[in-house]
Design a protein around this motif. Sequence first.
Motif, short mmCIF file in Angstrom:
data_model
loop_
_atom_site.label_atom_id
_atom_site.label_comp_id
_atom_site.label_asym_id
_atom_site.label_seq_id
_atom_site.Cartn_x
_atom_site.Cartn_y
_atom_site.Cartn_z
N ILE A 118 0.86 -1.19 0.00
CA ILE A 118 0.00 0.00 0.00
C ILE A 118 0.89 1.23 0.00
O ILE A 118 1.86 1.29 0.76
CB ILE A 118 -0.92 0.04 1.23
N GLN A 119 0.57 2.17 -0.89
CA GLN A 119 1.25 3.46 -0.89
C GLN A 119 0.21 4.56 -0.79
O GLN A 119 -0.80 4.52 -1.50
CB GLN A 119 2.05 3.67 -2.17
N LEU A 120 0.45 5.53 0.08
CA LEU A 120 -0.39 6.72 0.18
C LEU A 120 0.41 7.92 -0.32
O LEU A 120 1.59 8.06 0.01
CB LEU A 120 -0.80 6.99 1.63
N ARG A 121 -0.23 8.78 -1.08
CA ARG A 121 0.40 10.02 -1.53
C ARG A 121 -0.57 11.16 -1.28
O ARG A 121 -1.77 11.04 -1.55
CB ARG A 121 0.76 9.96 -3.01
N ASP A 122 -0.04 12.27 -0.78
CA ASP A 122 -0.88 13.43 -0.49
C ASP A 122 -0.82 14.43 -1.64
O ASP A 122 0.19 14.56 -2.31
CB ASP A 122 -0.48 14.10 0.82
N SER A 123 -1.93 15.12 -1.84
CA SER A 123 -2.00 16.16 -2.86
C SER A 123 -1.37 17.43 -2.32
O SER A 123 -1.57 17.78 -1.16
CB SER A 123 -3.46 16.43 -3.22
N PRO A 124 -0.62 18.16 -3.13
CA PRO A 124 -0.03 19.40 -2.66
C PRO A 124 -1.03 20.56 -2.58
O PRO A 124 -0.72 21.59 -2.01
CB PRO A 124 1.05 19.69 -3.71
N LYS A 125 -2.24 20.36 -3.12
CA LYS A 125 -3.19 21.47 -3.19
C LYS A 125 -4.48 21.26 -2.40
O LYS A 125 -5.23 22.20 -2.20
CB LYS A 125 -3.54 21.76 -4.65
N THR A 126 -4.77 20.02 -1.99
CA THR A 126 -6.01 19.73 -1.27
C THR A 126 -5.71 18.76 -0.14
O THR A 126 -4.58 18.33 0.04
CB THR A 126 -7.07 19.08 -2.20
#
Length: 194
Positions: A118-126
């Motif tokens: 599992i990989q999680l990535r965050d949005s830089p704008k939201t």
Amino acid sequence: EGITLYSVRLVSDPISQRIALGTSDANSDLYVQILEENAGIWTASGAGAPLRLTDSLAFNRYQRAFDLAWERFTGKLLTAYSVANTPGGSFRTWTSTAGWSTPASILSNPSGAVGAVIQLRDSPKTDDLLAGFLNTDSDLTLVRWSGFGWVDQTLVETSVSGSQSLFDSQTGTFMTVYPEAFMLSYDQHLTGSR
């Protein structure tokens, strides 16, 4: 205790002086601890001791079967993980006011295979997060965390041997790259604001 650690993940909250530390070990345990910085000293937040989220983490020796990510603007931590013999993955959230949520499922219609990575990535704008979920049948599924639940579940490929995901910090476009294809862009889902 002499337990071998298999994976360690450390992520910082973009809006506070908090970090989350996740570890998996040889006993298939997943522990997460929140640390806060005060006057240059890091101390455990809340109850202090690491919280064991599961004692049956799947595939913890060579591949990290969990990930942690903070929402960009809220201070909410999301922990996603694969539990042995359970398709679809699990997750829990943490906030400084409410503490830990109860475990819940990530994928709404998982295949019968157990999650491997599992990989999680965050949005830089939201506050959106994107989870890449690779199971033991080599199915790659992407699903977006909207801040309130999982949406836009998409089975991307059925014969993947590995993948890497990222957000473009300028455009907010999400891309995942894997050996059997070039790339997939999810900017239509992730560049807008809620």
